[in-house]
Design a protein around this motif. Sequence first.
Motif, PDB file in Angstrom:
ATOM      1  N   VAL A 943       0.837  -1.202   0.000  1.00 13.28           N
ATOM      2  CA  VAL A 943       0.000   0.000   0.000  1.00 13.28           C
ATOM      3  C   VAL A 943       0.872   1.253   0.000  1.00 13.28           C
ATOM      4  O   VAL A 943       0.619   2.206  -0.751  1.00 13.28           O
ATOM      5  CB  VAL A 943      -0.950  -0.001   1.225  1.00 13.28           C
ATOM      6  CG1 VAL A 943      -1.660   1.353   1.355  1.00 13.28           C
ATOM      7  CG2 VAL A 943      -1.971  -1.113   1.101  1.00 13.28           C
ATOM      8  N   ILE A 944       1.921   1.263   0.817  1.00 13.59           N
ATOM      9  CA  ILE A 944       2.809   2.423   0.894  1.00 13.59           C
ATOM     10  C   ILE A 944       3.490   2.672  -0.448  1.00 13.59           C
ATOM     11  O   ILE A 944       3.631   3.813  -0.892  1.00 13.59           O
ATOM     12  CB  ILE A 944       3.864   2.225   2.003  1.00 13.59           C
ATOM     13  CG1 ILE A 944       3.201   2.253   3.384  1.00 13.59           C
ATOM     14  CG2 ILE A 944       4.947   3.281   1.911  1.00 13.59           C
ATOM     15  CD1 ILE A 944       2.566   3.575   3.745  1.00 13.59           C
ATOM     16  N   ASP A 948      -1.160   7.155  -2.906  1.00 19.07           N
ATOM     17  CA  ASP A 948      -1.340   8.430  -3.580  1.00 19.07           C
ATOM     18  C   ASP A 948      -2.093   9.356  -2.640  1.00 19.07           C
ATOM     19  O   ASP A 948      -3.284   9.159  -2.385  1.00 19.07           O
ATOM     20  CB  ASP A 948      -2.130   8.245  -4.884  1.00 19.07           C
ATOM     21  CG  ASP A 948      -2.251   9.540  -5.686  1.00 19.07           C
ATOM     22  OD1 ASP A 948      -1.908  10.601  -5.141  1.00 19.07           O
ATOM     23  OD2 ASP A 948      -2.702   9.484  -6.844  1.00 19.07           O
ATOM     24  N   PRO A 949      -1.445  10.382  -2.093  1.00 17.93           N
ATOM     25  CA  PRO A 949      -2.098  11.267  -1.126  1.00 17.93           C
ATOM     26  C   PRO A 949      -3.319  11.986  -1.687  1.00 17.93           C
ATOM     27  O   PRO A 949      -4.150  12.472  -0.928  1.00 17.93           O
ATOM     28  CB  PRO A 949      -0.996  12.276  -0.768  1.00 17.93           C
ATOM     29  CG  PRO A 949       0.277  11.615  -1.155  1.00 17.93           C
ATOM     30  CD  PRO A 949      -0.033  10.743  -2.321  1.00 17.93           C
ATOM     31  N   HIS A 954     -10.440   4.844   0.498  1.00 17.43           N
ATOM     32  CA  HIS A 954     -10.940   3.546   0.043  1.00 17.43           C
ATOM     33  C   HIS A 954     -10.501   3.225  -1.381  1.00 17.43           C
ATOM     34  O   HIS A 954     -10.708   2.106  -1.859  1.00 17.43           O
ATOM     35  CB  HIS A 954     -12.477   3.491   0.159  1.00 17.43           C
ATOM     36  CG  HIS A 954     -13.180   4.424  -0.796  1.00 17.43           C
ATOM     37  ND1 HIS A 954     -13.465   5.725  -0.461  1.00 17.43           N
ATOM     38  CD2 HIS A 954     -13.650   4.223  -2.054  1.00 17.43           C
ATOM     39  CE1 HIS A 954     -14.099   6.306  -1.485  1.00 17.43           C
ATOM     40  NE2 HIS A 954     -14.222   5.417  -2.455  1.00 17.43           N
ATOM     41  N   GLN A 955      -9.903   4.222  -2.108  1.00 22.16           N
ATOM     42  CA  GLN A 955      -9.436   3.976  -3.471  1.00 22.16           C
ATOM     43  C   GLN A 955      -7.944   3.657  -3.539  1.00 22.16           C
ATOM     44  O   GLN A 955      -7.415   3.424  -4.614  1.00 22.16           O
ATOM     45  CB  GLN A 955      -9.719   5.210  -4.348  1.00 22.16           C
ATOM     46  CG  GLN A 955     -11.208   5.451  -4.595  1.00 22.16           C
ATOM     47  CD  GLN A 955     -11.463   6.693  -5.434  1.00 22.16           C
ATOM     48  OE1 GLN A 955     -10.606   7.552  -5.557  1.00 22.16           O
ATOM     49  NE2 GLN A 955     -12.650   6.775  -6.015  1.00 22.16           N
ATOM     50  N   ASN A 992      -3.078   7.779   6.485  1.00 23.50           N
ATOM     51  CA  ASN A 992      -2.870   9.031   5.766  1.00 23.50           C
ATOM     52  C   ASN A 992      -1.886   9.927   6.512  1.00 23.50           C
ATOM     53  O   ASN A 992      -0.945  10.486   5.931  1.00 23.50           O
ATOM     54  CB  ASN A 992      -4.206   9.755   5.578  1.00 23.50           C
ATOM     55  CG  ASN A 992      -4.052  11.008   4.733  1.00 23.50           C
ATOM     56  OD1 ASN A 992      -3.736  12.064   5.249  1.00 23.50           O
ATOM     57  ND2 ASN A 992      -4.275  10.865   3.442  1.00 23.50           N
ATOM     58  N   LYS A 993      -2.115  10.039   7.828  1.00 22.61           N
ATOM     59  CA  LYS A 993      -1.215  10.866   8.638  1.00 22.61           C
ATOM     60  C   LYS A 993       0.191  10.257   8.670  1.00 22.61           C
ATOM     61  O   LYS A 993       1.197  10.967   8.585  1.00 22.61           O
ATOM     62  CB  LYS A 993      -1.776  10.991  10.057  1.00 22.61           C
ATOM     63  CG  LYS A 993      -0.927  11.868  10.990  1.00 22.61           C
ATOM     64  CD  LYS A 993      -1.624  12.043  12.326  1.00 22.61           C
ATOM     65  CE  LYS A 993      -0.751  12.798  13.315  1.00 22.61           C
ATOM     66  NZ  LYS A 993      -0.307  14.109  12.803  1.00 22.61           N
ATOM     67  N   PHE A 994       0.250   8.940   8.784  1.00 23.29           N
ATOM     68  CA  PHE A 994       1.539   8.243   8.806  1.00 23.29           C
ATOM     69  C   PHE A 994       2.316   8.507   7.514  1.00 23.29           C
ATOM     70  O   PHE A 994       3.509   8.811   7.543  1.00 23.29           O
ATOM     71  CB  PHE A 994       1.291   6.740   8.992  1.00 23.29           C
ATOM     72  CG  PHE A 994       2.509   5.882   8.812  1.00 23.29           C
ATOM     73  CD1 PHE A 994       3.578   5.947   9.691  1.00 23.29           C
ATOM     74  CD2 PHE A 994       2.595   4.988   7.747  1.00 23.29           C
ATOM     75  CE1 PHE A 994       4.702   5.144   9.527  1.00 23.29           C
ATOM     76  CE2 PHE A 994       3.711   4.179   7.576  1.00 23.29           C
ATOM     77  CZ  PHE A 994       4.772   4.265   8.467  1.00 23.29           C
ATOM     78  N   TYR A 995       1.624   8.411   6.388  1.00 24.80           N
ATOM     79  CA  TYR A 995       2.301   8.631   5.108  1.00 24.80           C
ATOM     80  C   TYR A 995       2.758  10.077   4.979  1.00 24.80           C
ATOM     81  O   TYR A 995       3.908  10.351   4.605  1.00 24.80           O
ATOM     82  CB  TYR A 995       1.377   8.269   3.939  1.00 24.80           C
ATOM     83  CG  TYR A 995       2.059   8.410   2.595  1.00 24.80           C
ATOM     84  CD1 TYR A 995       2.837   7.368   2.082  1.00 24.80           C
ATOM     85  CD2 TYR A 995       1.975   9.593   1.858  1.00 24.80           C
ATOM     86  CE1 TYR A 995       3.494   7.504   0.864  1.00 24.80           C
ATOM     87  CE2 TYR A 995       2.632   9.738   0.658  1.00 24.80           C
ATOM     88  CZ  TYR A 995       3.393   8.687   0.159  1.00 24.80           C
ATOM     89  OH  TYR A 995       4.060   8.827  -1.039  1.00 24.80           O
ATOM     90  N   GLN A 996       1.851  11.010   5.288  1.00 26.25           N
ATOM     91  CA  GLN A 996       2.161  12.426   5.098  1.00 26.25           C
ATOM     92  C   GLN A 996       3.253  12.902   6.061  1.00 26.25           C
ATOM     93  O   GLN A 996       4.149  13.665   5.676  1.00 26.25           O
ATOM     94  CB  GLN A 996       0.894  13.282   5.312  1.00 26.25           C
ATOM     95  CG  GLN A 996      -0.229  12.989   4.328  1.00 26.25           C
ATOM     96  CD  GLN A 996      -0.030  13.696   2.987  1.00 26.25           C
ATOM     97  OE1 GLN A 996       1.080  14.099   2.657  1.00 26.25           O
ATOM     98  NE2 GLN A 996      -1.092  13.839   2.229  1.00 26.25           N
TER      99      GLN A 996
END
Length: 1006
Positions: A943-944, A948-949, A954-955, A992-996
Amino acid sequence: MEQENVLEQNLIDQLTHGESQWTLRDDIKNEDDLWNNFFEIFSCSNKDVLKDVPLTDNEKAIIKSKIIHPTFYKSAEWLAGVNGEVRLQIQRDNTQLGIADFIVINNNNIAGGNSVYEVVHQIQFHKRREIDRNRRGDVTLLINGLPMIHIELKNRAHSPKEAFNQIQKYIDEQMFNGIFSTLQFFVVTNGSYTQYIAAGQQLKEKFLTTWVDKENKPVQNYLEFAKDVLSIPAAHNMVANYIALDSTQRSIIVLRPYQIHAIQAIFDASYGKDNKDQPYSGFVWHTTGSGKTLTSYKVAHNLLKIPSIQKTIFLIDRNDLDTQTTQAFETYAQNDSIDVEGTENSYSLARKLVSSDKRVIVTTRQKMQALFKRIAQDQEQKRLYRKLKDVKLAFIVDECHRAVSPDQKNEIDAFFTKNPPLWYGFTGTPIFAENAREAKGSNARTTEQQYGKCLHKYTIKDAIRDKAVLGFQVEEESNVSEDADESDTDARNKEYASLSHMKAVVKRILNNSYRKLGIYNKDNRGYTYDAIFTTSSIKQAQKYYRIFRDVINDKDPDIKIPNRIKKVLPDFPKIAITYSIGENDDGDEANQNEMKQSLEDYNKMFNTHYSMAELGAYNTNVNDRLARKKDEFKPRSQQLDIVIVVDRLLTGFDAPCLSTLFLDRAPMPYKDLIQAFSRTNRIFDRDKRYGQIVTYQYPKKYKESINGALMLYTEGSEKQALAPTWDESILQFNNAEKKIIKYQGDQGIPITEAPLEDQKRFLKEYQDFDKSLGAIKTYNEFNNIDLEKDYGLDPMFIEDTHATYEVVKEKVRETTGKDKPVTDDDQFDPDYELENTGRQEINYAYILQLIQAYIPSDDKENNKRTKAEVKEIDDYIENLGKNNKSLADIVNNLWFQIKFDPEKFRNKQVNELLQNMIDDAREDLIKKFADENGLNIDNLKFVIRHYDPNEVDHQQTGINALLSFKVFSEFRKTHPDMNMLQWKKKVRLGLNKFYQDQISPLENKD
């Protein structure tokens, strides 16, 4: 619209049909296949050496180890070969076979012999680390099985810059290691727009080059480019004959098209093509700053391939021995057969000229003239004299008017009457009938009369169009009004020599420097530009030096260094002076005494120890310090700001970081004026928009001279070479500002919800605003502008509008980028990078460059570093931490280890070391997040990799597998109070927060 795979197939068809000579190898799918193919070709080419004993696995491993290099540059050093052949030696496993000397590539047999040319595409790269995504390269061209040229394609809906970024990503991910380390240059294209660039660990967009034909018309279509550049023999010539190695910068240089056309034109002339096989001389007109020295170096080398030419002489004036011309030749020649003849006597030169080996000799015109006189007078050297008369020479003359006058050329030609030499001159400022020399008997008055016809030209307008050089921004700052009478030169010269005028000039230079030298922008970049200040005489230069020295030492009550400069650069200005000094003429003793004091100041400022006996070394040090090309002169503590000269450094001096020429002297002749101006217009960074010229005398005469010089040397296109005036620039800004201010406050348009055409119009308007703001910032008049008071442009509005711009740009890209190409009808430039807002404050690549200089290498001396230089890196890392703490912590960790034990990292590449540390940190973060949320780590990595931010949660690719019921069932065993809906929501929000916050910062190095 053609899809990317269609473009790829069309390119392959172009390469493999007709006369291109490439063979498609669809059976090669991965790097193992590439190695197997290489060894098949290798064995076939070396049948005699193998003696019917095939290579063992161990021997293949040894050969691989000799081919794989840690950097593209190291590969290029090996591929330079010797006498056109790339070879390697190994001890055979069967000791009775002894040491085998294998040939890998024979560049003497281009398009013939054992040369094999193959095309592969969609090769699966080896994953260097488990975390890497699967990667495939688009198209790669192999010579004798080794990758030499890689082509990355995008379809016309995308910019070729995306292909450029893709290549850099592959480099960062080490995809081009292994057999791909032999790549020499890259090509990027979207079909309509095509460029090439030399291979390097950190690619710089400014070095992307567009191909032009012999008439300097751009060739941008990818199939036309392939026909001109990538067919055989053109492509093999590119990697064999049109690449140079810069041993100082440790970089590969692929020649620009105009350089290649000039080399080919001289080659044709020396063969007598189109002249009934009778060789002829000529000159090359390439504008100053376009790389004439490199072109002339390649010409000198290539002419040795012509059987009738026994020696090539690169002829310079002795005054250039301490300048960059010879240094550049030595830099390029380190991996080549060039003999730099500098200190030996004339007899030694004569013996080299008559020797049987074919070499390029670099010598001075003065030594050549002395040779003729001495050998003619020496009765014991009659045999050598006769042999010398028979030698067929080709002379290459860089800066051909400065180095050799008509009289001097006549004298050399008179000696070689039996075998007239060929002459090839290089100049950025030819002499035409309009500015011809004064008549002197039968002496040549123009460049064509002296050297022959123009073989190739590349003018200022061509170079500006191709972004090879910058235009000029000229400002007159004379104390007299434009309406004043300038015809009374005695009165004017007296005024210009007065102390009041000189103090006014110094004060203006100090004020001008804030903008001209980019001091106002130092915090963003971490460096400033530098400048040359030229005066009319040595005496005047000395007076100026004394005034500056008094100001620096706070001994001048009338002039103070502006506070806004002192806040940014407390040690500004660091001044040096250089001029020619005689021994016994009138005034020489006074000049020597003045220079002694200047040397004392210089030694104190930089902890050097130059004496009057070492003026040559001092001048070289000043040159190097002003140019800042060597690592040791890049830290602020080692930099000069302004060098005061009379005529030194105004020709042949190359310093991309030099932005400004201050002139307190009367206008020079046209060719000298353009030469001097051209010290300033080298491409450097995106903030350096023009070469900046400031004059302090004769404003009307300067305008006339500048217009006349540019008219001559742009062939009537002088306006293309000049920046707009302040009045023109502020008018453009006013118009752009009126369009952007309408988005302010309650009356603003909710542009993010507006129709697509309105959104595109907004993007165009904001880009125009940003460009015009960047333009007016380069003028001194901008000091009198207050954006908030005069225009209502408060910082919050600019910041909010910028944020809106980024959102709208992304929305427009999503709407149009996937469905249709960006065309000329679109109102905005999708590749435009804002100049004034939203800029990252630290140049990440520059940090790595600084740190790399501290790692010991077998290729360079391990210079000791000063505390000031260490502090500069520390400051960079500290500033990086303000924007990206995660990345800064990792960089700082590596920097600490390197300082603690440099030898541990000998010959290592900082970018690779850092990437491995980033990967480890990334792996730890992912594992921690997976453990905290009960996730399968492999699914999370998937997933990482595809996250895509801009997509809703869900997409996201792979999200269903990550949040499956089976995974939740395991998680619930330790968290019985949480239901699946709560868990999914927690993971999605946390992801989302983890990625950003944690993953993205480690990847954001631009």
